[in-house]
Write a protein that holds these residues in place. Sequence first.
Motif, PDB file in Angstrom:
ATOM      1  N   VAL A 107      -0.447  16.692  11.790  1.00 22.57           N
ATOM      2  CA  VAL A 107       0.229  17.533  10.776  1.00 22.57           C
ATOM      3  C   VAL A 107       0.180  16.832   9.411  1.00 22.57           C
ATOM      4  O   VAL A 107      -0.147  17.439   8.391  1.00 22.57           O
ATOM      5  CB  VAL A 107       1.696  17.801  11.191  1.00 22.57           C
ATOM      6  CG1 VAL A 107       2.469  18.475  10.060  1.00 22.57           C
ATOM      7  CG2 VAL A 107       1.747  18.667  12.455  1.00 22.57           C
ATOM      8  N   LEU A 108       0.506  15.528   9.407  1.00 24.68           N
ATOM      9  CA  LEU A 108       0.522  14.779   8.144  1.00 24.68           C
ATOM     10  C   LEU A 108      -0.880  14.699   7.540  1.00 24.68           C
ATOM     11  O   LEU A 108      -1.055  14.863   6.337  1.00 24.68           O
ATOM     12  CB  LEU A 108       1.087  13.361   8.359  1.00 24.68           C
ATOM     13  CG  LEU A 108       2.571  13.192   8.048  1.00 24.68           C
ATOM     14  CD1 LEU A 108       3.454  14.068   8.901  1.00 24.68           C
ATOM     15  CD2 LEU A 108       3.002  11.742   8.204  1.00 24.68           C
ATOM     16  N   ASN A 109      -1.880  14.429   8.372  1.00 24.65           N
ATOM     17  CA  ASN A 109      -3.240  14.330   7.843  1.00 24.65           C
ATOM     18  C   ASN A 109      -3.696  15.645   7.230  1.00 24.65           C
ATOM     19  O   ASN A 109      -4.375  15.661   6.200  1.00 24.65           O
ATOM     20  CB  ASN A 109      -4.216  13.906   8.942  1.00 24.65           C
ATOM     21  CG  ASN A 109      -4.091  12.432   9.268  1.00 24.65           C
ATOM     22  OD1 ASN A 109      -3.498  11.674   8.508  1.00 24.65           O
ATOM     23  ND2 ASN A 109      -4.636  12.035  10.396  1.00 24.65           N
ATOM     24  N   THR A 110      -3.345  16.744   7.855  1.00 25.09           N
ATOM     25  CA  THR A 110      -3.744  18.056   7.319  1.00 25.09           C
ATOM     26  C   THR A 110      -3.115  18.272   5.951  1.00 25.09           C
ATOM     27  O   THR A 110      -3.768  18.702   5.002  1.00 25.09           O
ATOM     28  CB  THR A 110      -3.312  19.183   8.294  1.00 25.09           C
ATOM     29  OG1 THR A 110      -3.928  18.917   9.551  1.00 25.09           O
ATOM     30  CG2 THR A 110      -3.726  20.548   7.801  1.00 25.09           C
ATOM     31  N   LEU A 169       4.637   6.145   7.142  1.00 22.14           N
ATOM     32  CA  LEU A 169       4.049   7.088   6.193  1.00 22.14           C
ATOM     33  C   LEU A 169       2.555   7.160   6.444  1.00 22.14           C
ATOM     34  O   LEU A 169       1.997   6.326   7.152  1.00 22.14           O
ATOM     35  CB  LEU A 169       4.330   6.654   4.745  1.00 22.14           C
ATOM     36  CG  LEU A 169       3.986   5.219   4.330  1.00 22.14           C
ATOM     37  CD1 LEU A 169       2.503   4.992   4.113  1.00 22.14           C
ATOM     38  CD2 LEU A 169       4.709   4.872   3.034  1.00 22.14           C
ATOM     39  N   ARG A 170       1.933   8.177   5.851  1.00 22.88           N
ATOM     40  CA  ARG A 170       0.475   8.230   5.840  1.00 22.88           C
ATOM     41  C   ARG A 170       0.011   8.478   4.417  1.00 22.88           C
ATOM     42  O   ARG A 170       0.765   8.994   3.590  1.00 22.88           O
ATOM     43  CB  ARG A 170      -0.057   9.287   6.814  1.00 22.88           C
ATOM     44  CG  ARG A 170       0.156   8.858   8.264  1.00 22.88           C
ATOM     45  CD  ARG A 170      -0.765   9.557   9.243  1.00 22.88           C
ATOM     46  NE  ARG A 170      -2.167   9.467   8.905  1.00 22.88           N
ATOM     47  CZ  ARG A 170      -2.927   8.385   9.099  1.00 22.88           C
ATOM     48  NH1 ARG A 170      -2.425   7.292   9.637  1.00 22.88           N
ATOM     49  NH2 ARG A 170      -4.196   8.395   8.752  1.00 22.88           N
ATOM     50  N   LEU A 171      -1.231   8.085   4.162  1.00 27.34           N
ATOM     51  CA  LEU A 171      -1.733   8.022   2.791  1.00 27.34           C
ATOM     52  C   LEU A 171      -3.010   8.815   2.606  1.00 27.34           C
ATOM     53  O   LEU A 171      -3.776   9.002   3.565  1.00 27.34           O
ATOM     54  CB  LEU A 171      -2.060   6.562   2.454  1.00 27.34           C
ATOM     55  CG  LEU A 171      -0.906   5.563   2.462  1.00 27.34           C
ATOM     56  CD1 LEU A 171      -1.443   4.142   2.555  1.00 27.34           C
ATOM     57  CD2 LEU A 171      -0.040   5.748   1.218  1.00 27.34           C
ATOM     58  N   VAL A 172      -3.237   9.215   1.360  1.00 26.64           N
ATOM     59  CA  VAL A 172      -4.533   9.780   1.010  1.00 26.64           C
ATOM     60  C   VAL A 172      -4.860   9.376  -0.427  1.00 26.64           C
ATOM     61  O   VAL A 172      -3.951   9.083  -1.209  1.00 26.64           O
ATOM     62  CB  VAL A 172      -4.543  11.319   1.181  1.00 26.64           C
ATOM     63  CG1 VAL A 172      -3.854  12.040   0.029  1.00 26.64           C
ATOM     64  CG2 VAL A 172      -5.945  11.840   1.390  1.00 26.64           C
ATOM     65  N   THR A 173      -6.147   9.338  -0.746  1.00 26.87           N
ATOM     66  CA  THR A 173      -6.614   8.813  -2.029  1.00 26.87           C
ATOM     67  C   THR A 173      -7.632   9.758  -2.652  1.00 26.87           C
ATOM     68  O   THR A 173      -8.483  10.299  -1.946  1.00 26.87           O
ATOM     69  CB  THR A 173      -7.328   7.454  -1.801  1.00 26.87           C
ATOM     70  OG1 THR A 173      -6.516   6.644  -0.952  1.00 26.87           O
ATOM     71  CG2 THR A 173      -7.599   6.730  -3.086  1.00 26.87           C
TER      72      THR A 173
END
Length: 241
Positions: A84-87, A154-158
Amino acid sequence: MGAEGVPGEDRRLKDKLRELARGWGADLFGVADLSPAIEYIEEIYGDELAHLPRAVVMAVFYPVAVVNQLREGPTHTYLHYYKVLNTRLDDMALRVANYLQDEGYEAFPIPASQRVTEDKLAGIFSHRLAASLAGLGWIGKNCALINPRVGPRLRLVTVLTDALLPADQPVKDRCGRCTACMEACPAGAIKGVAFKAEDPLEARLTARDCDAYLAKVRVAFGKRVCGRCLAACPWGQKPKK
Ligand code: SF4
Ligand code: SF4
């Protein structure tokens, strides 16, 4: 010339992106100046991405209780929210990249989670490195990004870009004498060594031992999931305002 501050930097664009990202579901937003890491980026990723001097980094928090359950072993709930978080992160990164592109800049969204080879989980760019340079936290002895509010939950994106957004300042390592992640690791993979940018990953983590443990978990549980080193971290273990 940018809107204000250092010549060439555009604070108004950064403020607009932050506001949009919050609306799209980002719990944290920051901008990294990648110049201190440029040699590392070239060495690990080649020169394809090295001409982009800034990274917009966003984080979404895990519910603390979901990660804390990993102290007892892998859970399907954690895996569910991982997806869910990655989406959500990928959607936010796509929107930020397209917004920057519409403003006339180059922008490269890095997938939140991506295998680059069959046997490696490493993505094509280190979100943790970018997040630490953007001041969202520090890289802990467990090799995760540790945020003062939620720890590693937490999860991250860049999104890499050539838009000269004003960069945030990195924060100091606050692991101190803690070794909770090392003690919690069932594979003995974490060495309890503080992060130093010049050290290779192996100085802190024996990745093959972690990998071998995850392979065992896959046999027993059906999926490669552990995260005891995340659940053990005292930072953010109790939800804070
Ligand atoms: S994921 Fe599990 S095995 Fe791997 S380093 Fe963390 S605690 Fe150790
Ligand atoms: S458990 Fe302790 S040593 Fe490990 S990352 Fe968290 S604060 Fe740092």
